[in-house]
Write a protein that holds these residues in place. Sequence first.
Motif, PDB file in Angstrom:
ATOM      1  N   GLN A  12      31.916  20.232   6.448  1.00  0.00           N
ATOM      2  CA  GLN A  12      30.473  20.214   6.573  1.00  0.00           C
ATOM      3  C   GLN A  12      29.774  20.743   5.338  1.00  0.00           C
ATOM      4  O   GLN A  12      30.377  21.347   4.473  1.00  0.00           O
ATOM      5  CB  GLN A  12      30.019  20.963   7.812  1.00  0.00           C
ATOM      6  N   ARG A  13      28.490  20.478   5.337  1.00  0.00           N
ATOM      7  CA  ARG A  13      27.675  20.864   4.217  1.00  0.00           C
ATOM      8  C   ARG A  13      27.220  22.300   4.436  1.00  0.00           C
ATOM      9  O   ARG A  13      26.719  22.640   5.498  1.00  0.00           O
ATOM     10  CB  ARG A  13      26.456  19.935   4.190  1.00  0.00           C
ATOM     11  N   VAL A  14      27.447  23.140   3.463  1.00  0.00           N
ATOM     12  CA  VAL A  14      26.968  24.511   3.591  1.00  0.00           C
ATOM     13  C   VAL A  14      26.334  24.952   2.277  1.00  0.00           C
ATOM     14  O   VAL A  14      26.629  24.392   1.217  1.00  0.00           O
ATOM     15  CB  VAL A  14      28.097  25.513   3.937  1.00  0.00           C
ATOM     16  N   LEU A  15      25.498  25.948   2.396  1.00  0.00           N
ATOM     17  CA  LEU A  15      24.945  26.556   1.200  1.00  0.00           C
ATOM     18  C   LEU A  15      25.877  27.698   0.821  1.00  0.00           C
ATOM     19  O   LEU A  15      26.119  28.600   1.614  1.00  0.00           O
ATOM     20  CB  LEU A  15      23.545  27.099   1.478  1.00  0.00           C
ATOM     21  N   ALA A  16      26.430  27.641  -0.373  1.00  0.00           N
ATOM     22  CA  ALA A  16      27.389  28.676  -0.743  1.00  0.00           C
ATOM     23  C   ALA A  16      27.294  28.961  -2.230  1.00  0.00           C
ATOM     24  O   ALA A  16      26.790  28.154  -3.007  1.00  0.00           O
ATOM     25  CB  ALA A  16      28.799  28.223  -0.380  1.00  0.00           C
ATOM     26  N   ALA A  17      27.775  30.144  -2.581  1.00  0.00           N
ATOM     27  CA  ALA A  17      27.878  30.483  -3.993  1.00  0.00           C
ATOM     28  C   ALA A  17      29.267  30.059  -4.453  1.00  0.00           C
ATOM     29  O   ALA A  17      30.263  30.499  -3.891  1.00  0.00           O
ATOM     30  CB  ALA A  17      27.689  31.965  -4.202  1.00  0.00           C
ATOM     31  N   ILE A  18      29.293  29.171  -5.451  1.00  0.00           N
ATOM     32  CA  ILE A  18      30.562  28.650  -5.941  1.00  0.00           C
ATOM     33  C   ILE A  18      30.921  29.361  -7.235  1.00  0.00           C
ATOM     34  O   ILE A  18      30.100  29.462  -8.154  1.00  0.00           O
ATOM     35  CB  ILE A  18      30.462  27.135  -6.186  1.00  0.00           C
ATOM     36  N   VAL A  19      32.143  29.884  -7.287  1.00  0.00           N
ATOM     37  CA  VAL A  19      32.613  30.590  -8.479  1.00  0.00           C
ATOM     38  C   VAL A  19      33.797  29.819  -9.061  1.00  0.00           C
ATOM     39  O   VAL A  19      34.755  29.523  -8.353  1.00  0.00           O
ATOM     40  CB  VAL A  19      33.037  32.028  -8.124  1.00  0.00           C
ATOM     41  N   VAL A  20      33.687  29.485 -10.333  1.00  0.00           N
ATOM     42  CA  VAL A  20      34.767  28.773 -11.004  1.00  0.00           C
ATOM     43  C   VAL A  20      35.262  29.633 -12.157  1.00  0.00           C
ATOM     44  O   VAL A  20      34.463  30.128 -12.954  1.00  0.00           O
ATOM     45  CB  VAL A  20      34.275  27.409 -11.535  1.00  0.00           C
ATOM     46  N   THR A  21      36.567  29.844 -12.233  1.00  0.00           N
ATOM     47  CA  THR A  21      37.110  30.618 -13.355  1.00  0.00           C
ATOM     48  C   THR A  21      38.021  29.716 -14.190  1.00  0.00           C
ATOM     49  O   THR A  21      38.536  28.717 -13.703  1.00  0.00           O
ATOM     50  CB  THR A  21      37.922  31.842 -12.893  1.00  0.00           C
ATOM     51  N   LEU A 105      24.717  28.496  -7.023  1.00  0.00           N
ATOM     52  CA  LEU A 105      24.430  28.549  -5.596  1.00  0.00           C
ATOM     53  C   LEU A 105      23.871  27.197  -5.206  1.00  0.00           C
ATOM     54  O   LEU A 105      22.863  26.757  -5.748  1.00  0.00           O
ATOM     55  CB  LEU A 105      23.399  29.647  -5.346  1.00  0.00           C
ATOM     56  N   GLY A 106      24.546  26.523  -4.304  1.00  0.00           N
ATOM     57  CA  GLY A 106      24.031  25.220  -3.925  1.00  0.00           C
ATOM     58  C   GLY A 106      24.730  24.667  -2.696  1.00  0.00           C
ATOM     59  O   GLY A 106      25.702  25.246  -2.193  1.00  0.00           O
ATOM     60  N   ASP A 107      24.220  23.545  -2.238  1.00  0.00           N
ATOM     61  CA  ASP A 107      24.824  22.870  -1.098  1.00  0.00           C
ATOM     62  C   ASP A 107      26.133  22.228  -1.527  1.00  0.00           C
ATOM     63  O   ASP A 107      26.175  21.524  -2.531  1.00  0.00           O
ATOM     64  CB  ASP A 107      23.872  21.759  -0.603  1.00  0.00           C
ATOM     65  N   VAL A 108      27.175  22.495  -0.783  1.00  0.00           N
ATOM     66  CA  VAL A 108      28.451  21.876  -1.103  1.00  0.00           C
ATOM     67  C   VAL A 108      29.069  21.318   0.162  1.00  0.00           C
ATOM     68  O   VAL A 108      28.729  21.716   1.272  1.00  0.00           O
ATOM     69  CB  VAL A 108      29.438  22.877  -1.758  1.00  0.00           C
ATOM     70  N   TYR A 109      29.970  20.401  -0.046  1.00  0.00           N
ATOM     71  CA  TYR A 109      30.633  19.746   1.056  1.00  0.00           C
ATOM     72  C   TYR A 109      32.031  20.336   1.103  1.00  0.00           C
ATOM     73  O   TYR A 109      32.809  20.208   0.159  1.00  0.00           O
ATOM     74  CB  TYR A 109      30.660  18.250   0.743  1.00  0.00           C
ATOM     75  N   ILE A 110      32.346  21.005   2.196  1.00  0.00           N
ATOM     76  CA  ILE A 110      33.574  21.792   2.221  1.00  0.00           C
ATOM     77  C   ILE A 110      34.498  21.322   3.324  1.00  0.00           C
ATOM     78  O   ILE A 110      34.067  21.026   4.426  1.00  0.00           O
ATOM     79  CB  ILE A 110      33.239  23.286   2.468  1.00  0.00           C
ATOM     80  N   ASN A 111      35.791  21.197   3.034  1.00  0.00           N
ATOM     81  CA  ASN A 111      36.763  21.221   4.126  1.00  0.00           C
ATOM     82  C   ASN A 111      37.760  22.314   3.773  1.00  0.00           C
ATOM     83  O   ASN A 111      37.574  23.029   2.790  1.00  0.00           O
ATOM     84  CB  ASN A 111      37.401  19.855   4.348  1.00  0.00           C
TER      85      ASN A 111
END
Lengths: 604, 331
Positions: A12-21, A105-111
């Motif tokens: 589902q689509r959620v608003l989350a903070a995405i961290v990429v290293t 921080l944005g809407d992402v599609y997560i499984n």
Amino acid sequence: MEGAQQSLQNQQRVLAAIVVTDAVGFSAQMSADEERALATINRDLKQIAGLCNVFKGQVLKSTGDGLLMCFFSAAQAVACALNIQKKLRGDSKRDSFDHRIGIHLGDVYINNSDVMGNGVNIAARLESFAAPGEICVSQVVYDVVKSRLDLDATFLGPLNLKNIQEQVPAYQLRPVIDLDICDAELTRPFFAEGVEGYVFDSPLDQALQALSDHADHLRIKKLIFGTCQNLWENDTTVLDQFSLEHLIDSLMQRNPSVDQCRASLYRIVATLNHKEVYSDVAEVILQSLTPLYIERAANLLPEAHPASHPGNSEEVAEEVAGESKDRYQHVADDLEHDAQIIRIKKVLYCLCHKVWETDIQKIEQADTAILVKQLYQLTPTPNDLKYRLRHLLHHLNRKAKYTKIVNIIFKAFHPLYSVQTELIPMSTPGLQNANDTDSPETCFGDLPVGIHPDNTVAFSAKAVEGPPMGDIAQVKDRADLFELRLDIIKYCNPLRAKILLHSTLYSPFTGSSQEWSLLRSKTLEDFLREVFNYCSSFQDLESKLSIIVHCLEDTDENEPVVTSILNAIKPYYAEPPSETTAPAEVSRAVMSAAVTSMRPASYG
Amino acid sequence: MDNVEELMASYNNGHKDFSGLCLAGLQLPKADLIGANFSKADLERTDLMFSYLSRVNLQQANLSHANLSGVNLNQANLIYSNLSDANLHGASLQGADLRGADLTLADLFDVNLADADLRNADLSGANLTGACLRGANLRQELRSEQTILRGAHLRQVDMRGANLKGADLACVDLSGANLSEAFLKDADLRNANLSGANLKGASLADAQLEGANLRYANLTRTRAQRSNLAGCDFTGANLKGVNFTDTRLCGAQLFQIVMVDARLLRADLSRANLSGADLTQADLTNAYLGRTNLGEANLTGAILFKAELSSANLADAKFAGTTMPDGKVID
């Protein structure tokens, strides 16, 4: 949090903070020394993943030389990133990669195994803009966290990111390596359990494993913490910030032998209500630590007495003592070069003698090297020093000024800790005497007694008459809390305020029926009265609330509530004492004109 | 419409009119439905916990048994809505319009109803413990219509400056409540528990307070002309400067009370216990003190002109500068 995590499992689509290293120079290292590069990156990623867990994030996938993580709070994401950079950079001795980190921080599609969406792309592109060892965050993230964290940030302007149509304004964040008080709650090093255990064979790991797997692991930790800090702590959120490894380490450094360790543990047990329970706990601890003591003794012997004949061991001890004395002198010399030496010495003196000494003569007469030595013995690890410095700073009025002082001290003490591995404190003379380090008089845990706001403000108001005291804001009457209640609920949700206070007073709110019934049995006013009893100072409440807000769901929703509560409640707490409102000083101020001229700026 | 996604999708597409729809039992926690129109909608047992419903139109909507705890209903229109048995624990309803709403047995614990309009609302049996009703309007407009708070729990309630004219507050628990500057004219407070309540500067004119518990209450400068205070217990209360003109205080417990500067003109104090009371500078002109116990009372500077004192107990009462019923001043 559980609900949020559950929703993660479903697509589902959620608003989350995405961290990429991303590790810098990984490919180059790979071509040079493949095995070493792989070992290093695995260790780094393990550490990053550990920190991600600590900050309640979720690792979504590995990119080989980096991780893709997701957080439900932007503040947690940034705090985690800062810790990652601090941890990996601060460890200069072991080779690790420098990492770049990007956060959006944005809407992402997560499984459960992958994440997609524009938000991820932006985070990944931002990561490439970050300097090695630094963090690049989008404006959205920065705006959300700027009020919470005091950041060393540079605006990079709107960036043109590849394959992203609109420009993304971004900030570069640098981790503050020095002791930083303003964001101490979030960026204090998290020595979380399990994060640091890479090798699972040493006696230390076995002891850690045994103690943390023990059914009574919480009591074990409480007792060790209590023995180390001479301060009983029941709040698990506080305890969670000290890793068991770190605690065991300081316990063992303070108590060079098993018997001394036993004595220290039982001294605390004797002060507790459940003596029988904790005696058993103490035995469990001692049982697990005995192999460690044996191992340390075995490692130490050849080092401490390398070429010693049985006859002249005393000579060697003296030699070692002399050497370590030089080290203290060195630090002392370093500090004495500073123009602020009096303030520095005041802080050192206070930490050693738990009295805020304002008699300049006394301060001048005190030997800096001895103070350094005493303080070093009280704080066997940099973390201990940091803890005590911060604790003191909370009780001082001129925070800005003393933050600098505290940082100077912290820096100056670095050499002591960095050579610690060679010169194990066990061989320093002061520590031979266990009472020296463990007696309550030298322990700092109960500092507030001496300069407690309630005592001093009441006292100083009585002791000093005349216009200067007129400027001090009146502490509001706690008998009538209607105004406080209104101030809190005017701008925030009453239920959230109750949940936050409940969590602060008891345990983080999980929504169980028992908690709801407790929440219904007490009014906001009842909770506020309990808070006044529970938190003796505003700073105490402030730090507790700031910690607890990150232990609850809806951090973003709750943060403004915390701000509202703190703003509203502040006038009901007495101002913390400044250096000149300490009782001793005030009485002296009345008598001696020389000291009165040193009145802090806030008075006039 | 029986589907949460459908509802939210249509709201997010700008469609805000859900009037008359049946949405009973839906799970909408933390939903953002600001400004939507749910008038006459059926929302019985709907879960709207922590939802954002400010400025929502819920006129005549059915919200009975709904979970509205922690919701934001600021400035919402709840006229004639049915909120009976609804859970509004810790909700924010600042400036909400609740005229004629049915809030019987509703849970309004710690709710913020500041400046809300509650005229003609029925709050009987509701739990308003700790609630804030500062500046709220509960005024009776017509004889036949009044805000009913009968049997409500109002402990620690904040009703500063609230308008409670003619409200039915019989038997309520208002202990520890703040009613300073509140307007309680004609209110029915019979047998109410007002112990420890703050009634400073409040208006209780013509109010019915028979048998009320006013122990340790603060009635400094309270105006209570013509009110009925028969049998009230004032133990430990502060009655400095109170206006009790034309009141009925027969059988009231006023033992050792401080009534400095009180106005007790034409008050009926028959059989009241004023022993040890401090009536310095009090005005008791024309008061009826039949069988009143004034033993050891301090009447320094008090005015007893034309007061009926013949059967009162004045043993050891202190008279200095007191104006007696016949107009003579005792030195």
